[in-house]
Design an enzyme around this catalytic site. Structure first.
Site, PDB file in Angstrom:
ATOM      1  N   ASP A 147       2.517  -1.039  -6.603  1.00 28.58           N
ATOM      2  CA  ASP A 147       2.682  -1.808  -7.833  1.00 28.58           C
ATOM      3  C   ASP A 147       3.627  -2.185  -8.091  1.00 28.58           C
ATOM      4  OD1 ASP A 147       0.558   0.014  -9.516  1.00 28.58           O
ATOM      5  OD2 ASP A 147       2.227  -1.041 -10.395  1.00 28.58           O
ATOM      6  N   ILE A 148       2.576  -3.607  -8.548  1.00 25.54           N
ATOM      7  CA  ILE A 148       3.713  -4.233  -9.764  1.00 25.54           C
ATOM      8  C   ILE A 148       4.816  -3.592 -10.342  1.00 25.54           C
ATOM      9  CG2 ILE A 148       2.256  -5.328 -11.578  1.00 25.54           C
ATOM     10  CD1 ILE A 148       2.845  -7.819 -10.374  1.00 25.54           C
ATOM     11  N   HIS A 155      -8.795   2.600  -5.925  1.00 30.87           N
ATOM     12  CA  HIS A 155      -7.411   2.016  -5.578  1.00 30.87           C
ATOM     13  C   HIS A 155      -7.159   3.561  -5.680  1.00 30.87           C
ATOM     14  CE1 HIS A 155      -7.253   0.909  -9.920  1.00 30.87           C
ATOM     15  NE2 HIS A 155      -6.609   1.604  -9.734  1.00 30.87           N
TER      16      HIS A 155
END
Ligand code: AMP
Length: 125
Positions: free
Chosen positions: A40-41, A111
């Site tokens: 995850d960013i 997701h």
């Protein structure tokens, strides 16, 4: 009456669709024929990975209703491989998936968040 969550129109321009088409990069950690796992960013834990199916599914309901047995197996096997790869089995982890407006889902491609690597706070996420 509130407008029902529309699962009939998959948005091909969502950010995860672009990642799957290699139009934008991701920090990939695992891939098989049916799923991709990447960091995850904006991580909310020491380990924060997203696992997504390669097919165009909006959320858990869409995926569960429409995916083939092979896709379902490939996705959940990628989830297990990711947990193993990140060495989360021994101390535990958290899986989160959001769906629609009440779930607070931001990216309309199914997701599962895999969170761990430290003791997590009570859920606010
Ligand atoms: P959700 O609220 O479950 O839809 O979460 C979407 C997640 O996608 C958030 O945790 C974002 O930080 C993450 N995210 C958005 N864009 C990217 C990106 N380009 N690469 C990796 N993670 C992303």
């Amino acid at each position: 009456m509130p407008v029902p969550f529309d699962r009939s129109n998959y948005d091909n321009d969502n950010i995860f669709a672009k990642i799957l088409r290699d139009e934008i990069p991701c920090d990939k950690i695992f891939e098989n024929d049916h799923a991709l796992a990447f960091r995850d960013i904006d991580p909310k834990a020491a380990v924060h990975v997203l696992v997504i199916p390669k097919g165009s599914y909006i959320d858990f309901v869409d995926f569960t209703e429409k995916a083939s047995d092979e896709e379902l197996r490939g996705f959940y096997s990628a989830l297990s491989e990711t947990i193993e790869f990140c060495t989360l089995t021994e101390q535990g982890f958290r899986l989160v998936t959001k769906s629609g407006p009440h779930g607070g889902q931001e990216v309309p491609h199914y997701h599962v968040h895999v969170l761990g690597g430290e003791k997590l706070e009570p859920m606010t996420f």
